[in-house]
Scaffold this motif. Structure first.
Motif, mmCIF file in Angstrom:
data_model
loop_
_atom_site.group_PDB
_atom_site.id
_atom_site.type_symbol
_atom_site.label_atom_id
_atom_site.label_comp_id
_atom_site.label_asym_id
_atom_site.label_seq_id
_atom_site.Cartn_x
_atom_site.Cartn_y
_atom_site.Cartn_z
ATOM 1 N N GLU A 690 18.658 17.148 -31.382
ATOM 2 C CA GLU A 690 19.903 17.908 -31.227
ATOM 3 C C GLU A 690 19.876 19.180 -32.058
ATOM 4 N N ARG A 691 20.795 20.068 -31.740
ATOM 5 C CA ARG A 691 20.988 21.261 -32.560
ATOM 6 C C ARG A 691 22.468 21.379 -32.900
ATOM 7 N N PRO A 692 22.784 21.953 -34.056
ATOM 8 C CA PRO A 692 24.191 22.101 -34.434
ATOM 9 C C PRO A 692 24.888 23.143 -33.560
ATOM 10 N N PHE A 693 26.202 23.075 -33.525
ATOM 11 C CA PHE A 693 26.978 24.082 -32.813
ATOM 12 C C PHE A 693 28.325 24.230 -33.501
ATOM 13 N N GLU A 694 29.026 25.298 -33.173
ATOM 14 C CA GLU A 694 30.319 25.590 -33.799
ATOM 15 C C GLU A 694 31.434 25.360 -32.799
ATOM 16 N N VAL A 695 32.568 24.863 -33.284
ATOM 17 C CA VAL A 695 33.757 24.754 -32.440
ATOM 18 C C VAL A 695 34.912 25.473 -33.122
ATOM 19 N N GLY A 701 43.638 26.781 -35.257
ATOM 20 C CA GLY A 701 43.116 27.877 -36.059
ATOM 21 C C GLY A 701 41.928 27.500 -36.918
ATOM 22 N N LEU A 702 41.283 26.354 -36.657
ATOM 23 C CA LEU A 702 40.148 25.912 -37.467
ATOM 24 C C LEU A 702 38.827 26.260 -36.798
ATOM 25 N N ARG A 703 37.812 26.495 -37.626
ATOM 26 C CA ARG A 703 36.433 26.646 -37.167
ATOM 27 C C ARG A 703 35.596 25.585 -37.862
ATOM 28 N N LEU A 704 34.907 24.774 -37.078
ATOM 29 C CA LEU A 704 34.172 23.640 -37.624
ATOM 30 C C LEU A 704 32.732 23.669 -37.159
ATOM 31 N N GLU A 705 31.843 23.196 -38.011
ATOM 32 C CA GLU A 705 30.425 23.082 -37.667
ATOM 33 C C GLU A 705 30.134 21.631 -37.306
ATOM 34 N N VAL A 706 29.508 21.429 -36.133
ATOM 35 C CA VAL A 706 29.100 20.091 -35.707
ATOM 36 C C VAL A 706 27.604 19.974 -35.943
ATOM 37 N N PRO A 707 27.178 19.249 -36.972
ATOM 38 C CA PRO A 707 25.745 19.171 -37.270
ATOM 39 C C PRO A 707 25.002 18.308 -36.263
ATOM 40 N N ARG A 761 36.656 20.567 -19.674
ATOM 41 C CA ARG A 761 36.942 19.285 -20.306
ATOM 42 C C ARG A 761 35.632 18.704 -20.819
ATOM 43 N N MET A 762 35.734 17.920 -21.904
ATOM 44 C CA MET A 762 34.540 17.236 -22.402
ATOM 45 C C MET A 762 34.957 15.969 -23.139
ATOM 46 N N MET A 763 34.011 15.032 -23.243
ATOM 47 C CA MET A 763 34.251 13.812 -23.998
ATOM 48 C C MET A 763 33.673 13.994 -25.396
ATOM 49 N N ALA A 764 34.547 13.958 -26.388
ATOM 50 C CA ALA A 764 34.146 14.295 -27.755
ATOM 51 C C ALA A 764 33.201 13.271 -28.363
ATOM 52 N N CYS A 765 33.142 12.061 -27.811
ATOM 53 C CA CYS A 765 32.303 11.024 -28.408
ATOM 54 C C CYS A 765 30.826 11.224 -28.148
ATOM 55 N N CYS A 766 30.467 11.929 -27.064
ATOM 56 C CA CYS A 766 29.059 11.996 -26.698
ATOM 57 C C CYS A 766 28.590 13.384 -26.272
ATOM 58 N N SER A 767 29.427 14.173 -25.633
ATOM 59 C CA SER A 767 29.000 15.470 -25.118
ATOM 60 C C SER A 767 28.885 16.487 -26.246
ATOM 61 N N ARG A 768 28.054 17.507 -26.029
ATOM 62 C CA ARG A 768 27.816 18.520 -27.043
ATOM 63 C C ARG A 768 27.899 19.899 -26.389
ATOM 64 N N ALA A 769 27.503 20.917 -27.110
ATOM 65 C CA ALA A 769 27.594 22.282 -26.596
ATOM 66 C C ALA A 769 26.249 22.736 -26.046
#
Length: 778
Positions: A690-695, A701-707, A761-769
């Motif tokens: 996998e690779r990280p992505f930003e949401v 108003g938040l910016r989060l990093e998904v490792p 739409r996406m499923m937060a438990c498994c899907s990524r960017a």
């Protein structure tokens, strides 16, 4: 129609400009009489404005000088846009302050500034980011033992009395002490702070008389001075515990964001926010649970239901009746033009009973699938920062009472409320019980039992409903039909075509999804059909072996991510084998609505054919059967040969059939084909691949990093963002989030082709960017 700014008591419409309007005025007789400062509104705001929610969803209330908004989606959309709908009037007094009261406040140097709840962007989000760390689930978990001890000691004091006012003896004291502890304030001035906070609430949200205003002004002024004194003490020990000292430390890093006046104002505001809302919410919840003895009994027997019950209580009878906003430009709400600089009263209690969003909204159901979508905490950038503190406290208090006083009942009483437009809860809550029946007298070990506290929205997996098997009958080779009813014989929640329930199969935690396929109007029981899978991993085999009449099954739901489009002009239903089950309810609904439809039902053999008689009797020539061993197969290519832009195709069955339909429907409109899956395909997360992505969370108003080694769901929860989940395999659809920008790497088995291609739409438990960044509708 010309709309102008307006003072309270005057209609905002220039009548001379109105032509062709049915009444010539947006102020109907009921709107003109609307007054929330009365017991009927405080007791049940949703019922009080039912007429508006159903017939007049946005109206002008001349007695208040506010436009009143009552429907779920409209209020949620307002929360989404804090620029057009400014929160600046949230703490504005409902009545003009008298000159005498203003002079009193001036004597005390009162200079209350804007705080997180009522300040505009961009400063609001800058402050929220800097100050939010202590509110995250990770930090709040450390407060649970302290809350448990406070609750235990409070209950100890009245456990043998047989009667108690829970507000005075538990529900007010504990949240207030927790608020002081969280802020880092010594508890020695607790009673003084309690008196101050009540006055502050009446001052901001009530409608006191001129005489009361003067008295309240003295108390508010004293509160202001006291808050300043406490703040100065904290500055001398900035490394101590509590959120206020944390804020003082942050001030050194961000002096332009965390100012002196801001800290002083927050000291007052947060005590009310962290205390009164939780105290009132807890009182409302326990009152509601005791008014529904079955729900109270169920959570006494199964503490896992406490977290879902708290959420349903917040939806059904929350402590926040309404929020307020100010329009910064002309807008149209539910078809009603509303001018710039208008004041809006958003009745979230009404939104939480909106049947367009909550099925059977007036049913109190502690296992409701989407109860956490209530708007009691607000939504978006201004959603209540302390929501999880309140949830945690409510869970601990309800758990202690349900464990030690399961036989508790409401005492006869008349409930009284402090009249204001925002917070609501009874001033007293008398309960009674027989001390001789206290369980701890027979089993002292009860005092040591603890159930894990859920910090955040409840897990969908905890919303378990016991269902008794009324009948189990074979309907085809290897297929059994189960008729399931509530164990207490009460009606079951209504459901919509395409809905399914999850049934736990044995004691291993394994659960499987089964579509509801009985009559839509029958709430006395639910019907599912289960096919024995030769390669069963334990689900269908367990059902066929153990689900006999009288057996009690544990189920969750109903949940629906296979919804029927009731606006479609034509419907094509395609089913293979057991896939006929969701199609049966859809076809029944299409027939009732008068939508042209056809059913194409394929099976391997005549003995495998389920529900033939029922289907033929109800649908006649609309039903087309295909039995492979008799040489008749469904010509899918011919069926989809000519795209029909007015048709919708609904399909459920073997994976091979569904994949063929997806290929053949490539030339149809993107949203024409809708598919139901019952097997997950999401791979287990492998960080090395996998690779990280930003949401970016547009509404928060938040910016989060998904490792690479964490799912989006895990990151959202750690950042205090509510997202439900259940299977966490991309199969159930409960963790769905909206996507506004970016491309998604879909790994679920829920979304159809058009939904995947749309990247909305996406499923937060498994899907990524797939892209470097996603913007989410959160």
């Amino acid at each position: 129609m010309e709309l102008k700014s307006h003072p309270a008591g005057r209609c905002p419409v220039a009548h001379e400009a109105v032509t062709g309007a049915p009444t010539g005025c947006p102020v109907s007789a009921r709107a003109a009489a609307f007054d929330p400062f009365q017991d009927a509104y405080m007791e049940d705001p949703a019922e009080f404005v039912r007429w508006a929610r159903e017939q007049e969803p946005v109206f002008y209330a001349p007695r208040l000088g506010y436009w009143v908004v009552t429907r779920y989606q409209t209020i949620k959309d307002i929360f989404r846009d804090p620029v057009t709908f400014s929160p600046s009037i949230v703490l504005e007094r409902m009545s003009p302050t008298s000159d005498e009261a203003l002079q009193v406040l001036k004597q005390y140097g009162y200079a209350m500034n804007r705080t997180l709840v009522n300040e505009d962007e961009p400063i609001h989000m800058a402050r929220r980011r800097v100050l939010m760390a202590p509110f995250t689930p990770e930090h709040l978990a450390g407060h649970v033992p302290m809350v448990r001890e406070l609750v235990r000691k409070a209950v100890d004091r009245f456990i043998d009395d047989g009667r108690a006012d829970l507000v005075d003896q538990l529900l007010w004291e504990v949240p207030f002490t927790v608020a002081l502890h969280f802020l880092g304030i010594d508890a020695e001035d607790r009673e003084k702070m309690r008196r101050f906070s009540i006055a502050h609430t009446v001052n901001a949200f009530g409608r006191p008389s001129p005489e009361q205003q003067v008295s309240i002004a003295h108390t508010v002024g004293q509160f202001w001075q006291f808050a300043g004194e406490v703040l100065e003490k904290m500055r001398r020990t900035p490394d101590g515990p509590g959120w206020m000292r944390y804020s003082i430390r942050q001030q050194k890093l961000y002096p332009d964001i965390v100012t002196d006046s801001y800290l002083h104002s927050m000291m007052m505001a947060i005590i009310v926010a962290a205390h009164e809302t939780t105290a009132f919410a807890s009182a409302n919840a326990i009152k509601l649970l005791l008014q529904h003895p079955t729900a109270w009994r169920d959570l006494c027997e199964d503490p896992a239901l406490i977290s879902p019950a708290v959420e349903e209580c917040l939806r059904y009878s929350g402590s926040v009746a309404s929020w307020r906003r100010r329009t910064t430009r002309d807008v149209v709400l539910d078809g009603v033009p509303v001018p710039a600089e208008s004041k809006l009263l958003l009745v979230v209690s009404s939104a939480n009973h909106d049947g367009a969003h909550f099925v059977d909204p007036d049913l109190f159901d502690i296992r409701r699938e989407n109860s956490a979508e209530h708007l009691t905490f607000g939504f978006g950038a201004h959603q209540c920062l302390g929501k999880n503190i309140g949830r945690m406290e409510m869970q601990v208090m309800i758990e202690e009472l349900s464990r030690r006083l399961p036989h508790m009942k409401l005492a006869p009483q008349t409930f009284e409320y402090v009249h204001n437009v925002s917070f609501r809860g009874p001033q007293h809550l008398w309960v009674e019980w027989d001390p001789a029946r206290n369980p701890e007298r027979r089993d002292p070990s009860i005092l040591q039992r603890r159930h894990p506290v859920r910090i955040g929205a409840p897990h969908a997996r905890d919303k378990v409903r016991p269902l008794v098997v009324r009948a189990a009958e074979p309907v085809a080779e290897g297929i059994v039909r189960l008729r399931l009813a509530a164990t207490d014989g009460r009606p079951l929640p209504q459901w919509a075509p395409g809905a399914h329930i999850d049934i736990e199969c044995g004691e291993t935690g394994l659960s499987r999804q089964y579509s509801l396929c009985g009559p839509l109007s029958d709430t006395s029981e639910w019907t599912v059909a289960v096919q024995l899978d030769p390669a069963s991993r334990g689900g269908s085999a367990w059902i066929h072996r153990h689900a006999t009449p009288g057996t009690v099954l544990r189920a969750r739901g109903p949940r629906n991510h296979f919804r029927l489009d009731e606006q479609a002009r034509r419907l094509i239903f395609v089913a293979g084998g057991i896939g006929i089950t969701p199609i049966m309810a859809m076809a029944e609904r299409a027939r009732a609505l008068g939508i042209p439809y056809e059913i194409h039902y394929s099976v391997r053999c005549r003995a495998c054919l389920a529900f033939e008689r029922e289907l033929r009797e109800l649908h006649g020539e609309r039903l087309h059967l295909y039995v492979s061993e008799e040489g008749r197969r469904n010509d899918l290519a011919g069926l989809l040969a000519t795209p029909d832009p007015q048709a919708r195709i609904y399909a459920c069955g073997p994976q091979r059939m569904l994949e063929a339909l997806e290929r053949l429907a490539a030339g149809w409109p993107e949203d024409a084909l809708r598919i139901e899956h019952f097997s997950g395909s999401a791979p287990r997360l492998d960080p090395s691949c996998e690779r990280p992505f930003e949401v970016e969370l547009r509404n928060s108003g938040l910016r989060l990093e998904v490792p690479a080694d964490r799912t989006l769901l895990e990151v959202l929860r750690a950042s205090n963002v509510d997202v439900q989940s259940d299977c966490e395999e991309g199969l159930c659809g409960s963790c769905e989030v909206g996507v506004l920008e970016g491309e998604v790497d879909h790994r679920d088995s829920v979304l159809g082709r058009a939904e995947r291609q749309g990247h909305r739409r996406m499923m937060a438990c498994c899907s990524r960017a797939r892209s470097q960044r996603l913007v989410l509708d959160l």
